[in-house]
Write a protein that holds these residues in place. Structure first.
Motif, PDB file in Angstrom:
ATOM      1  N   GLU A   1      31.246  29.111  33.391  1.00  0.00           N
ATOM      2  CA  GLU A   1      31.469  30.693  33.977  1.00  0.00           C
ATOM      3  C   GLU A   1      29.963  31.194  33.998  1.00  0.00           C
ATOM      4  OE1 GLU A   1      34.070  32.637  33.973  1.00  0.00           O
ATOM      5  OE2 GLU A   1      35.378  31.361  34.291  1.00  0.00           O
TER       6      GLU A   1
ATOM      7  N   GLU B   1      33.032  34.663  46.566  1.00  0.00           N
ATOM      8  CA  GLU B   1      33.293  33.525  45.719  1.00  0.00           C
ATOM      9  C   GLU B   1      33.200  34.038  44.331  1.00  0.00           C
ATOM     10  OE1 GLU B   1      36.846  32.327  44.700  1.00  0.00           O
ATOM     11  OE2 GLU B   1      36.421  31.889  46.193  1.00  0.00           O
TER      12      GLU B   1
ATOM     13  N   ASP C   1      35.385  35.669  40.527  1.00  0.00           N
ATOM     14  CA  ASP C   1      36.795  35.702  40.202  1.00  0.00           C
ATOM     15  C   ASP C   1      36.420  36.693  39.377  1.00  0.00           C
ATOM     16  OD1 ASP C   1      39.310  34.886  39.154  1.00  0.00           O
ATOM     17  OD2 ASP C   1      38.401  32.535  38.768  1.00  0.00           O
ATOM     18  N   ASN C   2      38.179  37.113  37.993  1.00  0.00           N
ATOM     19  CA  ASN C   2      38.107  38.320  37.938  1.00  0.00           C
ATOM     20  C   ASN C   2      37.510  38.164  36.481  1.00  0.00           C
ATOM     21  OD1 ASN C   2      40.257  40.180  37.149  1.00  0.00           O
ATOM     22  ND2 ASN C   2      40.068  38.980  35.296  1.00  0.00           N
TER      23      ASN C   2
ATOM     24  N   GLN D   1      34.156  39.208  36.619  1.00  0.00           N
ATOM     25  CA  GLN D   1      32.384  38.286  37.003  1.00  0.00           C
ATOM     26  C   GLN D   1      31.332  39.087  37.825  1.00  0.00           C
ATOM     27  OE1 GLN D   1      33.222  34.223  39.070  1.00  0.00           O
ATOM     28  NE2 GLN D   1      32.359  33.475  36.752  1.00  0.00           N
TER      29      GLN D   1
ATOM     30  N   LYS E   1      40.043  41.089  39.563  1.00  0.00           N
ATOM     31  CA  LYS E   1      40.240  39.903  40.908  1.00  0.00           C
ATOM     32  C   LYS E   1      41.543  40.600  42.394  1.00  0.00           C
ATOM     33  CE  LYS E   1      42.311  35.654  42.132  1.00  0.00           C
ATOM     34  NZ  LYS E   1      42.770  34.090  41.385  1.00  0.00           N
TER      35      LYS E   1
ATOM     36  N   ARG F   1      35.412  39.377  47.446  1.00  0.00           N
ATOM     37  CA  ARG F   1      35.791  38.029  47.877  1.00  0.00           C
ATOM     38  C   ARG F   1      36.277  38.282  49.475  1.00  0.00           C
ATOM     39  NH1 ARG F   1      39.563  34.841  43.728  1.00  0.00           N
ATOM     40  NH2 ARG F   1      39.820  33.828  45.373  1.00  0.00           N
TER      41      ARG F   1
ATOM     42  N   SER G   1      48.090  33.763  41.350  1.00  0.00           N
ATOM     43  CA  SER G   1      47.237  33.504  42.075  1.00  0.00           C
ATOM     44  C   SER G   1      46.813  33.331  43.324  1.00  0.00           C
ATOM     45  CB  SER G   1      45.427  32.836  41.949  1.00  0.00           C
ATOM     46  OG  SER G   1      45.214  33.058  39.738  1.00  0.00           O
TER      47      SER G   1
END
Length: 339
Positions: A92, A110, A112-113, A115, A186, A195, A301
C-alpha cells in the motif's frame, strides 16, 4: 525523491517497474528525466510520496507524459525472503499533495480508494513562488511573490495543466476547497478521470432499441463498446464490439474451436461465447449470460473480463476492463426486455 528499478521476477509486462519514493524537491524533475532516459525498457512507475515542491510535481507529471509512462500508487518493498534477494513487491502506498499533480501525467493511471490526497495548494505556495517553473515565470513574472495575484495565476496554471492531462478541472476546485488533506474515493477517482486507461470502459448508460432498451459502456478511446441486452430468446447477452487485433489473426481464428471466459462477465456466468464479424468489418465477442440479478452490481468494484480463444496449437487472450459505475441501474433497465 529517489528512483530505482525493481522486479518481482518473471517476464510479464507488470513484473518490473520504476520505484519513485520520497519527497518531491526542486531537483526531482532533472533527476527523473536522467533516469527515464537511461531506463526506456521500464514503462511502469509506482509512486509513493508525501508531496513536496508543487512546481516540481507538475514538471514531474509532464515527464511521465513525455516518456509515455504508466503510473500507479504503491510502496516498493524490499524482499522478505533472503533466497529472493533480487525481487521486490508492491505494498500500500499514498500520493499526496504535489505528488497528486505528478500522478496525473501518467498515460495510464491506477490508484485505489484513499491513495490520492489533495488539499489547498496555498500550503505550498512559497515553494511554487520561490522556485517557479518557466511557465509560471512567463505568466506571473520572475519576481512573483506570495500574494493573491500569484495564487490566482497558479490556480489558472494548475487548471490548464490538469485539463492537458485529460483530468476534470474540478480536481483543482476540490483540492482548493479543503485545508486538510482530502483523500479521493474510488468514485471521485473515476468521475474526475484521475484513474485513467484509454482501453478501460467508462460508466454504463442506456439507449433505445426497438421496443426496448439496451445498456452500453464505451472505452475511453471510443474504439470499443460493451452492450448488455435481451432479444427474442429472452436470455441476457453481452457483446463487446471493436475487439482489437482480430484482423492480424483472422485466418487463425477460423480454426478456433473453444472460446473460454476466464472470469465471469460482470459477475454473471457465461454459457456460450463466439467471435463474430459484422458487415462493416468490425469484430465482436458475443456472450450468452446465465440469468443473474444486476442489482448485485451496486457498489461493486470494476470488473476485468478475460476471454481465451484456443485452437489446436495456439491461444489468444482478450482482456477488457469493465466499469461497475452505473452498471446496476442500466443493466437492470435493459434486462426488463427479458421478461
Amino acid at each position: 525523491m529517489h528512483f530505482w528499478t525493481a522486479s518481482r521476477g518473471g517476464n510479464c509486462a507488470e513484473c518490473s517497474w520504476i520505484a519513485a519514493e520520497g519527497t518531491i524537491v526542486a531537483e526531482t524533475p532533472k533527476q527523473a528525466e536522467e533516469f527515464f532516459k537511461t531506463h526506456p525498457e521500464y514503462p511502469n512507475v509506482y509512486l509513493n510520496s508525501p508531496g513536496g515542491n508543487l512546481s516540481a510535481g507538475v514538471q514531474l507529471g509532464r515527464l511521465f507524459r513525455k516518456y509515455s509512462l504508466r503510473v500507479a500508487v504503491g510502496h516498493t518493498t524490499a524482499p522478505t525472503d533472503p533466497d529472493l534477494s533480487s525481487t521486490a513487491d508492491i505494498d500500500e502506498g499514498q500520493c499526496v499533495s504535489a505528488c497528486s499533480y505528478a500522478f496525473l501525467g501518467g498515460v495510464v493511471r491506477e490508484a485505489d480508494n484513499n491513495q490520492i490526497g489533495i488539499h489547498q495548494f496555498s500550503w505550498e505556495l512559497n515553494n511554487f513562488a520561490q522556485q517557479p517553473s518557466a511557465d509560471i515565470q512567463d505568466a506571473a513574472g520572475a519576481s512573483a511573490g506570495f500574494s493573491l495575484s500569484t495564487a490566482q495565476v497558479i490556480a489558472g496554471f494548475l487548471i490548464t495543466y490538469v485539463q492537458e492531462m485529460g483530468v476534470d478541472p474540478k480536481f483543482v476546485s476540490v483540492a482548493s476547497s479543503t485545508e486538510d488533506v482530502h483523500y479521493l474515493s474510488k468514485e471521485e477517482l473515476v468521475n474526475l478521470n484521475v484513474r485513467w486507461d484509454s482501453k478501460a470502459f467508462g460508466p454504463w448508460g442506456i439507449r433505445p432499441w426497438g421496443n426496448g432498451i439496451y445498456a452500453f459502456a464505451e472505452s475511453h478511446d471510443k474504439k470499443q463498446t460493451a452492450f448488455v441486452f435481451c432479444n427474442s430468446d429472452k436470455h441476457p447477452k453481452m457483446r463487446i464490439q471493436g475487439v482489437e487485433h482480430v484482423s492480424e489473426i483472422k485466418e487463425e481464428l477460423k480454426d478456433v474451436d473453444n472460446y473460454m471466459p476466464i472470469e465471469a462477465a460482470l459477475g454473471a456466468d457465461v454459457t456460450s461465447i463466439k467471435l463474430s464479424q459484422e458487415s462493416n468489418g468490425a469484430s465482436a465477442l458475443d456472450m450468452s449470460l446465465a440469468d443473474f440479478d444486476p442489482r448485485g452490481l451496486q457498489g461493486k468494484s470494476d470488473y476485468d473480463l478475460s476471454v481465451r480463444a484456443k485452437t489446436h496449437s495456439v491461444e489468444w487472450l482478450f482482456n477488457f476492463s469493465l466499469s461497475a459505475v452505473g452498471a446496476a441501474a442500466a443493466i437492470s433497465a435493459a434486462m426488463r426486455n427479458c421478461n
